[in-house]
Scaffold this active site. Structure first.
Site: not given
Length: 425
Positions: A28, A169, A171, A313, A385, A410
């Site tokens: 991030s 999100s 984001q 997450e 994850r 990833k």
């Protein structure tokens, strides 16, 4: 990316683990730092950058638009570019690339095409595209609000106020803030909808902008205002990725052992720092000192009732621990993770249930009752994850086979090899 046996036999711990693990840099933080460096007023260096699929895709995307990113070493040099030519962006399965680069592409004077892995075409990005249209960008997505799409830049963006629903999100907000100071009138983002998930990630974005000299006003709830102006070039040192600590710290809980993570920051905007509280509530002893973080497991792994809305997450690893716990658990506030790399609520219900867990999907989370788990095939859905959840269960359950464990590249290159080494395999 290395090739691993597929499905991969998850190594079983034969007793309490006693390990010290170094974490790679934060994905991030790395991807935010790369965007800011590419838009800055001079060259800069991103030190201890994470080199993984998501961050390489970000570097390649910025390169394609005209920046010069050298990601060959541990410290990545970035020189801003003119952003004046056509480009093609591969988003892979990286939400940060999908959401963060369109607002940058709007500053280009070329046509920038976006696409990614097949599942990426299902991930939401329409709110960002609609916002960009509202501040003067031209977007061609044939009404999909999803990949593939083209941003046709005009060399500048008017900017101003936009109203979005960021309940799917955080984001969406970060994407607009990162490029907003380069817009003629800055950006004023208003959220209108259900609560924004993962607010710590927006706090991370705001903190990084301010370090680069950008004027950000976030005093009003659900509103973020970025004033127009330059982004100061600044060398950045990337913190360890605290979310990637989740499977390693979980080993302390599953095996009753001790896991140490050096260089854990005392102050951070990373959501992964919530692991300290979550593991404590599940029965671990967790201490943070000048040497880093230490988690010690106990004989009994307790269930938990937790709202993970801001730290979604972490859900797959926490869910794996709940499936192994000796008392019931409720995980809530995470309806939005249905839109992550896969529908994580459905996937966790299916895969943990397939190993014998008593898990039920709810409207906004998962519930667990104690159960005895057994081996079997654990699918990952190309989601790193999910792979973490599978290996955590496999650390104390014989015969767990993790499909496509290589998807962990990833955010953590070499994860399966390192995990096996920790468990003595």
């Amino acid at each position: 990316m290395s090739t691993y046996e597929d499905p991969w036999p998850a190594p079983r711990a034969r007793g309490p683990v006693e390990v010290t693990t170094e974490l790679p840099g934060s994905k991030s933080l790395t991807n935010r730092a790369l965007v800011l460096a590419a838009l800055a007023d001079g060259p800069s260096v991103v030190r201890r950058a994470l080199k993984s699929r998501d961050t390489v895709l970000m570097a390649q995307g910025l390169d394609a638009m005209g920046a010069d990113v050298d990601y060959s070493g541990d410290d990545w040099s970035v020189a801003p570019g003119r952003f004046d030519s056509d480009a093609t962006i591969d988003c892979g399965l990286a939400g940060t690339v999908l959401r963060f680069l369109p607002p940058v592409a709007a500053l280009s004077s070329g046509a920038v095409s976006f696409d990614g892995d097949p599942h990426m075409r299902k991930r939401p990005v329409g709110e960002v595209l609609t916002a960009l249209r509202g501040v003067g960008a031209t977007v061609d997505d044939e009404g999909r609000g999803a990949l593939p799409f083209v941003i046709r830049g005009h060399g500048s963006v008017t900017g101003g106020q936009v109203v979005i629903d960021a309940s799917a999100s955080s984001q969406f907000v970060s994407a607009l803030l990162l490029a907003g100071s380069r817009y003629d009138h800055g950006i004023d983002v208003l959220h209108d909808g259900k609560p924004v998930p993962s607010l710590p990630h927006i706090d991370m974005t705001v903190a990084m902008l301010r370090r680069h000299g950008v004027d950000v006003d976030d005093a009003e709830p659900n509103r973020w205002q970025v004033a127009p102006g330059p982004i100061k070039a600044l060398d950045t040192e990337i913190e360890p990725d605290l979310s990637n600590a989740a499977p390693f710290l979980a080993l302390a809980a599953t095996t009753g052992g001790t896991v140490r993570v050096p260089a854990w920051p005392h102050e951070t905007t990373q959501p992964g720092d919530a692991l300290r509280d979550l593991l404590t509530r599940m029965g671990c002893e967790v201490t943070l000192d000048d040497d880093g973080l230490t988690a010690r497991g106990r004989e009994r792994l307790e269930g938990i009732d937790a709202d993970l809305h801001d730290v979604g997450e972490l859900t797959p690893v926490i869910a794996a621990l709940c499936a192994l716990a000796e008392s019931p658990s409720v995980l809530r506030g995470i309806a939005h993770i249905r839109g992550h790399e896969t529908d994580r609520l459905a996937a966790l219900t299916r895969e943990l249930g397939g190993l014998g867990a008593h898990v039920t999907e709810t409207e906004d989370g998962l519930t667990f009752r104690p159960a005895t788990l057994h081996g079997g095939l654990f699918h990952t859905y190309a989601d790193h994850r999910m792979a973490h959840a599978g290996v955590v269960v496999g650390s104390v359950v014989d015969g767990v086979l993790v499909e496509n464990v290589g998807t962990t590249w990833k955010t953590y290159p070499g994860f399966p090899t390192y995990w096996s080494h920790l468990l003595g395999r």
